[in-house]
Enzyme design. Structure first.
Site, PDB file in Angstrom:
ATOM      1  N   LYS A  46    -101.517  35.432 -56.983  1.00 33.21           N
ATOM      2  CA  LYS A  46    -100.946  34.647 -55.885  1.00 33.21           C
ATOM      3  C   LYS A  46    -101.782  34.756 -54.607  1.00 33.21           C
ATOM      4  CE  LYS A  46     -96.318  35.151 -57.792  1.00 33.21           C
ATOM      5  NZ  LYS A  46     -96.339  33.910 -58.568  1.00 33.21           N
ATOM      6  N   ASN A  49    -105.110  32.805 -55.091  1.00 32.77           N
ATOM      7  CA  ASN A  49    -104.788  31.368 -55.171  1.00 32.77           C
ATOM      8  C   ASN A  49    -104.490  30.812 -53.775  1.00 32.77           C
ATOM      9  OD1 ASN A  49    -104.917  31.589 -57.954  1.00 32.77           O
ATOM     10  ND2 ASN A  49    -102.695  31.559 -58.269  1.00 32.77           N
ATOM     11  N   THR A 225     -88.907  26.654 -50.764  1.00 28.32           N
ATOM     12  CA  THR A 225     -89.591  25.676 -51.601  1.00 28.32           C
ATOM     13  C   THR A 225     -88.668  25.348 -52.773  1.00 28.32           C
ATOM     14  OG1 THR A 225     -90.766  27.427 -52.793  1.00 28.32           O
ATOM     15  CG2 THR A 225     -91.887  26.462 -50.906  1.00 28.32           C
ATOM     16  N   LEU A 226     -88.478  24.040 -53.011  1.00 30.73           N
ATOM     17  CA  LEU A 226     -87.462  23.605 -53.975  1.00 30.73           C
ATOM     18  C   LEU A 226     -88.064  22.881 -55.174  1.00 30.73           C
ATOM     19  CD1 LEU A 226     -84.934  22.220 -51.305  1.00 30.73           C
ATOM     20  CD2 LEU A 226     -84.762  24.391 -52.546  1.00 30.73           C
ATOM     21  N   ASP A 251     -98.311  21.128 -65.186  1.00 26.21           N
ATOM     22  CA  ASP A 251     -98.248  22.596 -65.157  1.00 26.21           C
ATOM     23  C   ASP A 251     -97.895  23.019 -63.726  1.00 26.21           C
ATOM     24  OD1 ASP A 251     -98.679  25.327 -65.232  1.00 26.21           O
ATOM     25  OD2 ASP A 251    -100.770  25.208 -65.891  1.00 26.21           O
ATOM     26  N   ASP A 257     -98.402  28.480 -54.620  1.00 27.48           N
ATOM     27  CA  ASP A 257     -99.585  28.966 -53.896  1.00 27.48           C
ATOM     28  C   ASP A 257    -100.240  27.824 -53.122  1.00 27.48           C
ATOM     29  OD1 ASP A 257     -99.106  31.458 -55.058  1.00 27.48           O
ATOM     30  OD2 ASP A 257    -100.281  30.938 -56.828  1.00 27.48           O
ATOM     31  N   SER A 296    -106.195  23.509 -60.158  1.00 28.96           N
ATOM     32  CA  SER A 296    -105.268  22.479 -59.660  1.00 28.96           C
ATOM     33  C   SER A 296    -105.092  22.506 -58.143  1.00 28.96           C
ATOM     34  CB  SER A 296    -103.894  22.677 -60.313  1.00 28.96           C
ATOM     35  OG  SER A 296    -103.240  23.817 -59.771  1.00 28.96           O
TER      36      SER A 296
END
Ligand code: RIB
Length: 309
Positions: A46, A49, A225-226, A251, A257, A296
């Site tokens: 984390k 990232n 964050t939802l 994904d 992050d 990503s």
């Protein structure tokens, strides 16, 4: 931001993991063996990232962490150099580089187990040795994949220097009051906000009210964050729902992050909480459209394009 303004300086204190992912039709239940499809290995963790997300989002990023004296640690250092991240604050520990085993199901949901390895060698003292990085930053970002003493040390240095402290409280765990009180903005997901408020992770409680309970512990803002529902910005004065951006989810690994990296850069550039959360939501949406964490994480122009639509 105009071209002549300096980039936001972001200090990230956190983990690096070598991620090994398998795509599966459905996440296995205890005792079950499932036949998966693709196997992929990527850079993860984390902390790293979020550092990469912030760098791609336009921040001037420094990273403090710990990796092993092994090929994964070496690959991490090469990656940070490629991403233009100052990794002078990364230790080489005795334990192997952290590793994460990730199942990703067809819906894009994941389940992750982390072997922390060298991440757990990041002590409070080693963070204090690099404290100039935090003192010089506009924004400090940490998560909870390194020891609490490292997060507390970073928070204490940041507080004394007036650096805005964003805590992504992941993976969820109970936290000392002193640490929570030093947080400026907490960015939990739905289960993490419950744990921060003292509930069970799956307690049936309303998000805004739960976030307000967290505010009572000291942070100035809680941004929940939802996932596919966007984000919720909660302060003493406002509760604002930031709408989601619909994407075809491949994904979700690294989406949180991506949110934190983009959110931190926006805060460092002076954006208000809601505008910063909008950039975070856009970055998180973009990150769901590709496999893996680091592959990503979106560039600044990709984030902009999601907001222009
Ligand atoms: O947030 C995603 C990350 O969590 C993965 O990269 C994995 O390493 C775990 O730390």
């Amino acid at each position: 931001m105009t071209d002549d303004e300096p980039d936001a300086a972001i200090a990230v204190v956190g983990s690096y993991n070598h991620d090994m992912s398998v795509t599966v039709p459905d996440l296995p239940v205890p005792g079950e063996t499932v036949m998966g499809e693709k196997f992929e290995q990527n850079a993860g963790g984390k902390g790293s990232n979020q550092a990469i997300a912030a760098a791609r989002g336009g921040g001037d990023v420094s990273f403090i962490g710990s990796v092993g004296d092994d090929r994964f640690g070496e690959a991490a250092r090469e990656l940070w150099a490629e991403e233009d991240i100052d990794a002078a604050g990364v230790l080489t520990g005795d334990a192997p580089t952290g590793a994460a085993l990730i199942h990703v199901e067809e819906s894009g949901e994941n389940a992750i187990a982390v072997a922390p390895g060298s991440n757990h060698e990041l002590s409070g003292a080693s963070v204090r040795e690099k404290q100039a990085v935090i003192e010089d930053a506009d924004v400090l970002v940490t998560q909870l994949e390194t020891p609490i003493e490292s997060v507390q040390a970073a928070a204490t240095v940041g507080e004394a220097a007036g650096t805005e402290f964003i805590l992504d409280p992941a993976p969820a765990q109970e936290l000392p009051d002193e640490l929570v009180a030093a947080v400026d903005v907490a960015t939990p997901n739905e289960s993490e906000v419950r744990v921060l408020a003292g509930h069970d992770p799956d307690a049936d409680v309303e998000e805004a009210e739960t976030a307000r309970t967290v505010l009572d512990r000291g942070p100035e803002a809680v941004v929940v964050t939802l996932g596919a529902d966007g984000a919720l910005v909660v302060t003493d004065d406002q509760t604002v729902a930031v709408p989601p951006i619909a994407v075809d989810v491949v994904d979700t690994t690294g989406a949180g992050d991506a949110f934190n990296g983009a959110f931190a850069v926006a805060r460092g550039e002076g954006a208000d909480l809601v505008a910063a959360a909008e950039r975070g939501v856009a970055a998180g949406a973009a990150a769901c459209t590709e496999r893996g964490a680091v592959p990503s994480l979106p560039s600044r122009s990709t984030i902009d394009s999601y907001l222009d639509d």
